[in-house]
Structures are given as structure tokens and as C-alpha cells.
Design an enzyme around this catalytic site. Sequence first.
Site, mmCIF file in Angstrom:
data_model
loop_
_atom_site.group_PDB
_atom_site.id
_atom_site.type_symbol
_atom_site.label_atom_id
_atom_site.label_comp_id
_atom_site.label_asym_id
_atom_site.label_seq_id
_atom_site.Cartn_x
_atom_site.Cartn_y
_atom_site.Cartn_z
ATOM 1 C CG ASP A 139 1.361 2.616 2.462
ATOM 2 O OD1 ASP A 139 0.481 3.052 3.228
ATOM 3 O OD2 ASP A 139 1.721 1.424 2.453
ATOM 4 C CE LYS A 150 3.362 -1.704 -0.034
ATOM 5 N NZ LYS A 150 4.711 -2.006 0.500
ATOM 6 N N GLY A 179 -3.887 -3.107 4.435
ATOM 7 C CA GLY A 179 -4.722 -2.144 5.137
ATOM 8 C C GLY A 179 -4.828 -0.829 4.389
#
Length: 300
Positions: A130, A8, A96
Site C-alpha cells: 500500500d 489513510k 508506517g
Amino acid sequence: MQLKAYAKLNLALEILSRRDDGFHDLVGVMQTISLADTLSIQRSDTLSLAVPGHRELAGDDNLVMKAAKLLAGGQALGAQIILTKKIPSGAGLGGGSADAALTLMALNEFWNLGYSHQHLWDLAQSLGSDIPFFLTGGSASVAGRGETIKPLPYDGEYWFVLIQPPFSISTAWAYQAFDKKPQPSSGSTEKVVEALARADALKLGQALGNNMEGPVFAQYPQLAQYKQALLNAGALGAAMSGSGSTIFGLFASKKDAQAARCRILELRPEVEINVVRTVGREELREQEKAWQVENLRRRE
């Protein structure tokens, strides 16, 4: 099954304040991009993880293993997971977290658990702020600690150049640096959402923003130089993604992005540079449908 866990970018990131629980309130816009890790899942009686070329990442503290064990919930479920890393760690690209979210979705299918999206979201939130975003992907506005997600109905294609320095930045350190020298929010979130709604690349470039840049650039001044290099190479706008260390620039076309990559590499041979595009939710759903079909065939 072989699946892509997409990175992202933070097209906008505005840290607002530190909360009593130690986290920070923020608003921003996140976007999945074509840089991706690959997750391969095969049958096995036991649960295991291999990360070719990165044996140090294959332990139980990897978010992939944490996600798999959390999903299994104490059941003796097996799978051989092979994670091929392309997304650098400590780069502000959410590698991750993307891996963990994909693990939850893929093993839910692979193990035929049938858990709802809401249940997967609850598990994702417990693993990291996130991670829920990656269950949705595409473009989305975020708020709270980053766990409040509002998908945006815009799937336009945009091209970016990513500059990845030969060092990573600790997220914890970056937030501590911000707390010592807080920066005002710039309103970049609202501006980015408006630019995406209009599919206006020029306005989107002008709207990109991250108010963590000041404290981070003070410690790592070369990041400011990389940002300027992108602008000098024709970027419509540039910013740091997350807490760094990746600096990215938006370009008008793939051709312009590729030309900028070549130009910057001549001047900055110490960095890794990738040309990437946005990945929208429709493309992500196509991947989900493909692995669901594959899983059905495997069970026959």
C-alpha cells in the site's frame, strides 16, 4: 524540512481471494486524512532516525530507514530524520506506509537525486503493497495486492470520527482469520466511487464497507460495539479501516463530528477518538511545492 505524512482510511475494502504467492487480490477505495505523523529532515554526515517517545521504533527495521537506504542505493548519503508519531500502529491507518512514502519523496529532493515518480513508485512497491498509494494520496481506487492505483478526480471535504481502541490488530492475523472464514464482497468499491463522483455524503455513508469486519469482529466484538456507537451518535455510515483496529464514521459536518466525539467519549472513556477531515491531492501538492522551495533555498 518538516513534513506531514498523512494517514489513510479504507472507504471500501473488498478482499477477493488468496493468491498463490500468499498475498490477496482486493479492490477498494483509499483516502488520505488529516491525522498525520511529522517527518523532520536535517543535514548530517550519516543517516540516522530518531522517534521521540518511541525508541523501540528507531531501528533499521523501521520502514523509514528501509526507504532511505533503498533510495540511497549504496551511496554514502547522510540525513538526520526525526519522526514524530501521531498515527497509531496496528490501527489500519497506514502510518508506517505513509512515513515510508514521504521519506522516498522528501529525500529524493533533499539529496537532489532527481529520480522520476515511476522510479519512486517501483521502490515503494518493493517496500509494501500500500506504500505506492501514499505517493499519490487523495482518493484513489486500488486493486491487485493494493499496488494498482487509480487516482479519483474527487477532492470533496468530508469529516470523520475515528475510534482507536487500546489495542492493535496484526494484519497477518486478520488475513488468516479471513481465509478461515471468507466473506463475500459487497460491491462497496463501486458504490463509494459513485458517491464520491456525486459528492453525496449520505450515499457515501451508506456505501462504506469492509468485508474483513466479520472475521475480525468475531475475535474482537468490542469493535462492532464501537461501530454501533458511531451510528448511534449520528454517523451517516461506519466501517473498519483496513484490517483494524480503527473504526470510523462519516458525519455531515465538522460540528456533528465534534459533538459525536464528546458523546462517545462519555460512554467509552477507554478509547482514543479523533475528528479528522479528508486531505486531497491539491493540498498534498502544496506541501511538495513548499518543501521544494525550501530545499532550493537551502542549497543557495
